[in-house]
Design an enzyme around this catalytic site. Structure first.
Site, PDB file in Angstrom:
ATOM      1  N   LYS A 109       0.694  -1.190  -0.077  1.00  0.00           N
ATOM      2  CA  LYS A 109      -0.160   0.005  -0.005  1.00  0.00           C
ATOM      3  C   LYS A 109       0.864   1.300  -0.157  1.00  0.00           C
ATOM      4  CE  LYS A 109      -4.113  -1.727   2.752  1.00  0.00           C
ATOM      5  NZ  LYS A 109      -4.566  -1.504   4.157  1.00  0.00           N
TER       6      LYS A 109
ATOM      7  N   ALA B 243      -1.037   1.280   6.854  1.00  0.00           N
ATOM      8  CA  ALA B 243      -1.165   0.385   7.749  1.00  0.00           C
ATOM      9  C   ALA B 243      -2.321  -0.659   7.420  1.00  0.00           C
ATOM     10  CB  ALA B 243      -1.767   1.093   9.221  1.00  0.00           C
ATOM     11  N   ASP B 244      -2.020  -1.731   7.942  1.00  0.00           N
ATOM     12  CA  ASP B 244      -3.039  -2.939   7.545  1.00  0.00           C
ATOM     13  C   ASP B 244      -3.274  -3.668   8.970  1.00  0.00           C
ATOM     14  OD1 ASP B 244      -4.696  -4.174   5.473  1.00  0.00           O
ATOM     15  OD2 ASP B 244      -3.653  -6.150   6.199  1.00  0.00           O
ATOM     16  N   THR B 245      -4.633  -4.064   8.897  1.00  0.00           N
ATOM     17  CA  THR B 245      -4.895  -4.664  10.496  1.00  0.00           C
ATOM     18  C   THR B 245      -5.754  -6.101  10.085  1.00  0.00           C
ATOM     19  OG1 THR B 245      -5.086  -2.526  11.515  1.00  0.00           O
ATOM     20  CG2 THR B 245      -6.155  -4.527  12.517  1.00  0.00           C
TER      21      THR B 245
ATOM     22  N   ALA C  69       0.133  -3.868  11.002  1.00  0.00           N
ATOM     23  CA  ALA C  69       1.418  -3.459  10.409  1.00  0.00           C
ATOM     24  C   ALA C  69       1.380  -2.018   9.979  1.00  0.00           C
ATOM     25  CB  ALA C  69       1.733  -4.380   9.162  1.00  0.00           C
TER      26      ALA C  69
END
Length: 278
Positions: free
Chosen positions: A109, A134-136, A173
Site C-alpha cells: 500500500k 497500515a493494515d490490520t 502492520a
C-alpha cells in the site's frame, strides 16, 4: 555556563496553565478560580518535538481511507491528505502466514501510494515528505486470518466464533516512508513494525446481543466485524496490549517510526561503511 533562562518567542511558547485551562473550556470566576464550561472545549496543543515541527506544513499522506486511522493521527498536528491504495490485496495468506501477510500488504500500500504521488506531482504540488500506511488483521487461535464480514450471516457467525474461542490476536502492520535528501538508493527511508494485541471476548455475551450488534452495522467495514472504540466494546472483556492497535494504528509506535524515517538519514551507516573501507 550562564544560568539565564532563554524564553521562547511569545508566539510559539506554551500558554500559562490558567490560560490553557481557559482555552480548554474553563472560564475564570470572580474570585479568580476556574470554572469549567464544556461549550468552549478546544482540545490540547500539539506536541512540540523536532520531527513533527519539521513536518508541519509539508505534504503528508495517509495511505488509508480509514477515518479511524486519521483520527488517531490527529494529535500529531500534521495535515494528512488521504490517498488509499488502489492495488488489490491479493497476497497469499497461506504462503506468507499472518505476520508476513499483514506486513507485506501494508508495504505494498505504502509504495503504491508513494509512486502514484510522484507520478502526479506538479510544480504547484510538492513531492510528499511522509507516507504512512497500515493494515490490520484478526487472527484466530488456529491461525486463521479474518477479513471483513461478507454478509449478515457471516458477520454473526464470525462474532460467535470469536466469543466461543474466548481470545484472539489483532495484528497491525505500520509502514512509514520518508524521502532521502541524498540520492542513495532507493531514494527513501522505509521503517516498519508489526504490533500485536490480544483481545478477550466476554464468554457470557448472548447470541441476542451479538445479533443486535450486527444489526447496527458498526462492524461491517472492520476486520473481525467489531469496533473496540464503539458499541463493539460491549463484546470485549479485556485486552492485553495497545487499544489503538486494535482500532487500526498504534500511535506510539507510529511516532517512533516517523522519527526513524525522517531524522535518521543513514549517515551513521555511511560513516561505518567508509571506516570499513579504510
Amino acid at each position: 555556563m550562564s544560568d539565564k533562562i532563554v524564553e521562547k518567542d511569545a508566539s510559539t511558547a506554551a500558554p500559562s496553565y490558567d490560560a490553557a485551562a481557559v482555552q480548554h473550556g474553563a472560564l475564570p470566576t470572580r474570585n479568580g478560580s476556574v470554572e469549567r464550561r464544556g461549550t468552549l472545549q478546544r482540545g490540547p496543543f500539539f506536541l512540540d518535538i523536532p520531527v513533527l515541527n519539521q513536518l508541519r506544513g509539508k505534504r503528508c499522506i495517509l495511505a488509508s481511507q480509514s477515518p479511524r486511522r486519521k483520527q488517531i493521527l490527529a494529535p500529531l498536528g500534521l495535515n494528512f491528505e488521504v490517498t488509499p491504495s488502489k492495488k488489490p490485496e491479493n497476497l497469499s495468506k497461506e504462503d506468507l502466514g499472518p505476520l508476513q501477510y499483514v506486513l507485506k500488504t501494508a508495504e505494498q500500500k505504502c509504495l503504491d501510494v508513494y509512486e502514484l504521488a510522484l507520478e502526479n506531482s506538479m510544480k504547484s504540488i510538492p513531492d510528499p515528505s511522509l507516507v504512512i500506511s497500515a493494515d490490520t488483521i484478526i487472527v484466530t487461535n488456529s491461525g486463521r486470518i479474518l477479513e471483513k464480514p461478507r454478509s449478515q450471516a457471516d458477520h454473526i457467525a464470525m462474532l460467535k466464533m470469536l466469543r466461543d474461542q474466548k481470545s484472539h490476536k489483532v495484528n497491525t502492520a505500520v509502514v512509514v516512508l520518508a524521502p532521502r535528501e541524498d540520492a542513495r538508493d532507493p531514494g527513501y527511508n522505509f521503517e516498519t513494525s508489526v504490533e500485536e494485541t490480544k483481545v478477550f471476548f466476554d464468554e457470557s455475551v448472548s447470541d441476542e446481543l451479538i445479533e443486535a450488534y450486527v444489526r447496527t452495522r458498526e462492524g461491517v467495514d472492520k476486520a473481525g466485524g467489531y469496533g473496540l472504540q464503539g458499541m463493539g466494546s460491549l463484546l470485549v472483556e479485556k485486552i492485553e496490549g495497545s487499544s489503538d492497535n486494535v482500532v487500526g494504528l498504534p500511535l506510539r509506535v507510529t511516532l517512533g517510526l516517523i522519527e526513524k524515517a525522517v531524522l535518521n538519514t543513514g549517515d551513521e551507516e555511511d560513516e561505518a561503511g567508509d571506516a570499513d573501507d579504510e
